[in-house]
Design a protein around this motif. Structure first.
Motif, PDB file in Angstrom:
ATOM      1  N   SER A 100       0.780   0.413 -14.195  1.00  0.00           N
ATOM      2  CA  SER A 100      -0.399   0.340 -15.051  1.00  0.00           C
ATOM      3  C   SER A 100      -1.572   1.131 -14.502  1.00  0.00           C
ATOM      4  O   SER A 100      -2.392   1.647 -15.259  1.00  0.00           O
ATOM      5  CB  SER A 100      -0.836  -1.123 -15.229  1.00  0.00           C
ATOM      6  N   VAL A 101      -1.685   1.191 -13.176  1.00  0.00           N
ATOM      7  CA  VAL A 101      -2.877   1.779 -12.559  1.00  0.00           C
ATOM      8  C   VAL A 101      -2.638   3.212 -12.121  1.00  0.00           C
ATOM      9  O   VAL A 101      -1.494   3.669 -12.003  1.00  0.00           O
ATOM     10  CB  VAL A 101      -3.327   0.928 -11.352  1.00  0.00           C
ATOM     11  N   GLN A 102      -3.728   3.896 -11.865  1.00  0.00           N
ATOM     12  CA  GLN A 102      -3.694   5.238 -11.284  1.00  0.00           C
ATOM     13  C   GLN A 102      -3.957   5.106  -9.783  1.00  0.00           C
ATOM     14  O   GLN A 102      -4.806   4.310  -9.383  1.00  0.00           O
ATOM     15  CB  GLN A 102      -4.779   6.121 -11.916  1.00  0.00           C
ATOM     16  N   PHE A 103      -3.238   5.876  -8.979  1.00  0.00           N
ATOM     17  CA  PHE A 103      -3.472   5.803  -7.528  1.00  0.00           C
ATOM     18  C   PHE A 103      -3.091   7.116  -6.865  1.00  0.00           C
ATOM     19  O   PHE A 103      -2.306   7.906  -7.406  1.00  0.00           O
ATOM     20  CB  PHE A 103      -2.681   4.647  -6.904  1.00  0.00           C
ATOM     21  N   GLU A 104      -3.660   7.337  -5.683  1.00  0.00           N
ATOM     22  CA  GLU A 104      -3.411   8.564  -4.924  1.00  0.00           C
ATOM     23  C   GLU A 104      -2.355   8.369  -3.848  1.00  0.00           C
ATOM     24  O   GLU A 104      -1.633   9.301  -3.504  1.00  0.00           O
ATOM     25  CB  GLU A 104      -4.714   9.058  -4.285  1.00  0.00           C
ATOM     26  N   GLN A 105      -2.280   7.169  -3.282  1.00  0.00           N
ATOM     27  CA  GLN A 105      -1.365   6.926  -2.168  1.00  0.00           C
ATOM     28  C   GLN A 105      -0.778   5.525  -2.280  1.00  0.00           C
ATOM     29  O   GLN A 105      -1.492   4.564  -2.551  1.00  0.00           O
ATOM     30  CB  GLN A 105      -2.099   7.081  -0.831  1.00  0.00           C
ATOM     31  N   LEU A 106       0.533   5.428  -2.055  1.00  0.00           N
ATOM     32  CA  LEU A 106       1.213   4.133  -2.045  1.00  0.00           C
ATOM     33  C   LEU A 106       1.621   3.796  -0.622  1.00  0.00           C
ATOM     34  O   LEU A 106       2.251   4.606   0.067  1.00  0.00           O
ATOM     35  CB  LEU A 106       2.453   4.162  -2.936  1.00  0.00           C
ATOM     36  N   ILE A 107       1.259   2.590  -0.177  1.00  0.00           N
ATOM     37  CA  ILE A 107       1.612   2.118   1.156  1.00  0.00           C
ATOM     38  C   ILE A 107       2.328   0.779   1.008  1.00  0.00           C
ATOM     39  O   ILE A 107       1.866  -0.101   0.284  1.00  0.00           O
ATOM     40  CB  ILE A 107       0.355   1.957   2.047  1.00  0.00           C
ATOM     41  N   THR A 108       3.451   0.612   1.683  1.00  0.00           N
ATOM     42  CA  THR A 108       4.206  -0.636   1.627  1.00  0.00           C
ATOM     43  C   THR A 108       4.119  -1.363   2.969  1.00  0.00           C
ATOM     44  O   THR A 108       3.756  -0.778   3.985  1.00  0.00           O
ATOM     45  CB  THR A 108       5.686  -0.374   1.281  1.00  0.00           C
ATOM     46  N   PHE A 109       4.464  -2.636   2.941  1.00  0.00           N
ATOM     47  CA  PHE A 109       4.483  -3.416   4.175  1.00  0.00           C
ATOM     48  C   PHE A 109       5.543  -4.505   4.057  1.00  0.00           C
ATOM     49  O   PHE A 109       6.028  -4.813   2.963  1.00  0.00           O
ATOM     50  CB  PHE A 109       3.106  -4.013   4.492  1.00  0.00           C
ATOM     51  N   ASP A 110       5.920  -5.090   5.199  1.00  0.00           N
ATOM     52  CA  ASP A 110       7.056  -6.020   5.268  1.00  0.00           C
ATOM     53  C   ASP A 110       6.887  -7.251   4.388  1.00  0.00           C
ATOM     54  O   ASP A 110       5.802  -7.822   4.294  1.00  0.00           O
ATOM     55  CB  ASP A 110       7.277  -6.492   6.711  1.00  0.00           C
ATOM     56  N   ASP A 111       8.023  -7.666   3.815  1.00  0.00           N
ATOM     57  CA  ASP A 111       8.108  -8.933   3.104  1.00  0.00           C
ATOM     58  C   ASP A 111       8.862  -9.958   3.953  1.00  0.00           C
ATOM     59  O   ASP A 111       8.580 -11.142   3.899  1.00  0.00           O
ATOM     60  CB  ASP A 111       8.823  -8.715   1.772  1.00  0.00           C
ATOM     61  N   GLY A 112       9.842  -9.493   4.742  1.00  0.00           N
ATOM     62  CA  GLY A 112      10.636 -10.400   5.560  1.00  0.00           C
ATOM     63  C   GLY A 112      11.992  -9.782   5.874  1.00  0.00           C
ATOM     64  O   GLY A 112      12.120  -8.561   6.015  1.00  0.00           O
ATOM     65  N   LEU A 113      13.006 -10.637   5.941  1.00  0.00           N
ATOM     66  CA  LEU A 113      14.352 -10.199   6.301  1.00  0.00           C
ATOM     67  C   LEU A 113      14.886  -9.130   5.356  1.00  0.00           C
ATOM     68  O   LEU A 113      15.651  -8.254   5.763  1.00  0.00           O
ATOM     69  CB  LEU A 113      15.303 -11.403   6.300  1.00  0.00           C
ATOM     70  N   ASN A 115      13.616  -6.554   4.296  1.00  0.00           N
ATOM     71  CA  ASN A 115      13.259  -5.204   4.710  1.00  0.00           C
ATOM     72  C   ASN A 115      14.243  -4.594   5.697  1.00  0.00           C
ATOM     73  O   ASN A 115      14.387  -3.370   5.763  1.00  0.00           O
ATOM     74  CB  ASN A 115      11.866  -5.196   5.334  1.00  0.00           C
ATOM     75  N   ILE A 116      14.914  -5.434   6.478  1.00  0.00           N
ATOM     76  CA  ILE A 116      15.776  -4.898   7.533  1.00  0.00           C
ATOM     77  C   ILE A 116      17.244  -5.274   7.364  1.00  0.00           C
ATOM     78  O   ILE A 116      18.074  -4.856   8.156  1.00  0.00           O
ATOM     79  CB  ILE A 116      15.283  -5.356   8.919  1.00  0.00           C
ATOM     80  N   HIS A 154       4.799   2.797   5.797  1.00  0.00           N
ATOM     81  CA  HIS A 154       5.235   1.400   5.726  1.00  0.00           C
ATOM     82  C   HIS A 154       4.818   0.691   7.009  1.00  0.00           C
ATOM     83  O   HIS A 154       5.181   1.108   8.110  1.00  0.00           O
ATOM     84  CB  HIS A 154       6.755   1.294   5.560  1.00  0.00           C
ATOM     85  N   TYR A 155       4.057  -0.404   6.870  1.00  0.00           N
ATOM     86  CA  TYR A 155       3.674  -1.199   8.023  1.00  0.00           C
ATOM     87  C   TYR A 155       4.706  -2.299   8.238  1.00  0.00           C
ATOM     88  O   TYR A 155       5.092  -3.000   7.298  1.00  0.00           O
ATOM     89  CB  TYR A 155       2.297  -1.831   7.801  1.00  0.00           C
ATOM     90  N   SER A 156       5.150  -2.443   9.491  1.00  0.00           N
ATOM     91  CA  SER A 156       6.233  -3.378   9.789  1.00  0.00           C
ATOM     92  C   SER A 156       5.953  -4.170  11.057  1.00  0.00           C
ATOM     93  O   SER A 156       5.261  -3.694  11.966  1.00  0.00           O
ATOM     94  CB  SER A 156       7.554  -2.623   9.953  1.00  0.00           C
ATOM     95  N   ILE A 157       6.518  -5.385  11.105  1.00  0.00           N
ATOM     96  CA  ILE A 157       6.464  -6.183  12.329  1.00  0.00           C
ATOM     97  C   ILE A 157       7.736  -5.992  13.142  1.00  0.00           C
ATOM     98  O   ILE A 157       7.864  -6.532  14.237  1.00  0.00           O
ATOM     99  CB  ILE A 157       6.277  -7.682  12.009  1.00  0.00           C
ATOM    100  N   ILE A 163      12.833   0.192   5.003  1.00  0.00           N
ATOM    101  CA  ILE A 163      13.073   0.803   3.694  1.00  0.00           C
ATOM    102  C   ILE A 163      12.695   2.274   3.657  1.00  0.00           C
ATOM    103  O   ILE A 163      13.053   2.991   2.730  1.00  0.00           O
ATOM    104  CB  ILE A 163      12.322   0.051   2.583  1.00  0.00           C
ATOM    105  N   THR A 164      11.974   2.747   4.668  1.00  0.00           N
ATOM    106  CA  THR A 164      11.610   4.143   4.806  1.00  0.00           C
ATOM    107  C   THR A 164      11.522   4.474   6.288  1.00  0.00           C
ATOM    108  O   THR A 164      11.407   3.575   7.132  1.00  0.00           O
ATOM    109  CB  THR A 164      10.255   4.434   4.123  1.00  0.00           C
ATOM    110  N   SER A 165      11.572   5.749   6.601  1.00  0.00           N
ATOM    111  CA  SER A 165      11.437   6.171   8.003  1.00  0.00           C
ATOM    112  C   SER A 165       9.971   6.293   8.406  1.00  0.00           C
ATOM    113  O   SER A 165       9.657   6.451   9.591  1.00  0.00           O
ATOM    114  CB  SER A 165      12.144   7.516   8.206  1.00  0.00           C
ATOM    115  N   LYS A 166       9.064   6.183   7.439  1.00  0.00           N
ATOM    116  CA  LYS A 166       7.629   6.363   7.699  1.00  0.00           C
ATOM    117  C   LYS A 166       7.008   5.029   8.117  1.00  0.00           C
ATOM    118  O   LYS A 166       6.148   4.478   7.425  1.00  0.00           O
ATOM    119  CB  LYS A 166       6.941   6.912   6.459  1.00  0.00           C
ATOM    120  N   VAL A 167       7.445   4.515   9.249  1.00  0.00           N
ATOM    121  CA  VAL A 167       7.072   3.166   9.673  1.00  0.00           C
ATOM    122  C   VAL A 167       6.018   3.200  10.775  1.00  0.00           C
ATOM    123  O   VAL A 167       6.105   3.989  11.712  1.00  0.00           O
ATOM    124  CB  VAL A 167       8.310   2.389  10.171  1.00  0.00           C
TER     125      VAL A 167
END
Length: 307
Positions: A100-113, A115-116, A154-157, A163-167
């Motif tokens: 629905s929205v417009q955005f320039e950059q998408l950043i993801t972060f961990d939800d839990g198990l 993710n890995i 992607h920010y991870s603990i 889910i990506t190599s950009k961690v």
């Protein structure tokens, strides 16, 4: 302005760490939830104080969820943000807001198990005909794979494939010292404290109650920390009743006890404490859940034989 879309108390706790990396930027918070709890309210209110605006979306089930998602899409249509932060990349609510929205950059972060774990929906996406039709009507432009390819970071603990190599890893246990002013004669309690980390691992309440009753009886565990999704009551145990999520609660206990013993089935919450010398983690082996427990074994979590 940045937009953060989150679901669980853990996600909001993790976001508190993430937004510290953007001290000069403003954030707008959307927290959607299915079942409410005091933990959700607590972390929503706390995170809201760090944002310029916030809103809660109570998601019903069935047709009502479809209607609520459609209304949300219409309300947010064409709003613009610099960065969007999301976690539950399989959520139709999350995907529709993103569409629905417009955005320039998408950043993801961990939800839990998820993710890995290579067996999770984040790696093995399937869609029913009903879901495909719903997505078309709602104007959902994204699926899990699209989001994984689009994310710029992607920010991870976890120290693991994600889910990506950009961690970029963030240590959420960042407080080793007392959170209160201790008296001069204060000493840590030498007797260890043991805690069983709750987790609704079976479909029925009866199965979960019977299982955890057996665990508590066999290992004589001191306390039980319930999972936010639990709707049942375990007998003959001291419940830990707190607004804090498990990770934050344990950080506070480190200021009181020389030794903490954590019993778990396959919760990734324990991974935050791998390098704490005064914390012992015991994973109760259960053959039914071997594929989930194997993920934790890769981090060096030791088995405690159960069944």
């Amino acid at each position: 302005m940045n937009l953060i879309i989150c679901h669980t108390p853990f996600q909001m706790y993790f976001l508190e760490k993430i937004i510290k990396k953007y001290p000069k930027e403003d954030f707008y918070l959307i927290n959607y939830f299915y079942t409410d709890s005091k933990k959700r309210k607590f972390y929503f209110q706390r995170l809201s104080t760090k944002c310029v605006g916030s809103e809660e979306i109570h998601c019903p089930t069935g047709l009502h969820l479809f209607i609520k998602t459609f209304i949300t899409r219409c309300r947010l249509k064409n709003k613009s943000y610099h960065r969007v932060f999301i976690s539950s990349i399989d959520s139709i609510m999350c995907q529709v807001i993103l569409s629905s929205v417009q955005f320039e950059q998408l950043i993801t972060f961990d939800d839990g198990l998820a993710n890995i774990s290579p067996t999770s929906v984040y790696y093995q996406e399937t869609q029913s005909k009903k879901t495909i039709l719903a997505n078309k009507f709602l104007g959902n432009k994204y699926n899990i794979q699209d989001i994984k390819e689009l994310t710029s970071k992607h920010y991870s603990i976890f120290d693991a494939k994600n889910i990506t190599s950009k961690v970029e890893k963030i240590d959420i246990v960042d407080s080793k010292g007392p959170t209160h002013v201790a008296p001069d004669d204060f000493t840590l309690k030498k007797s260890p404290i043991s805690i069983l980390l709750g987790q609704p691992i079976y479909e029925t309440e009866q199965e979960n109650v019977a299982f955890f009753d057996e665990v508590l009886s066999r290992f004589e565990i001191d306390y039980y920390f319930p999972h936010p999704r639990e709707t049942y009551q375990i007998r003959n145990v001291n419940y830990i009743d707190t607004e804090y999520i498990f990770e934050e609660y344990i950080v506070d206990l480190l200021n009181e006890y020389e030794e903490i013993i954590i019993y778990s089935i396959y919760s990734t919450a324990v991974l935050s404490f791998l390098n704490q010398t005064n914390i012992s983690i015991k994973m109760l082996t259960v053959n039914e859940f071997v594929k989930f427990q194997d993920v934790l074994r890769e981090f060096g979590i030791k088995d405690e034989e159960f069944k």
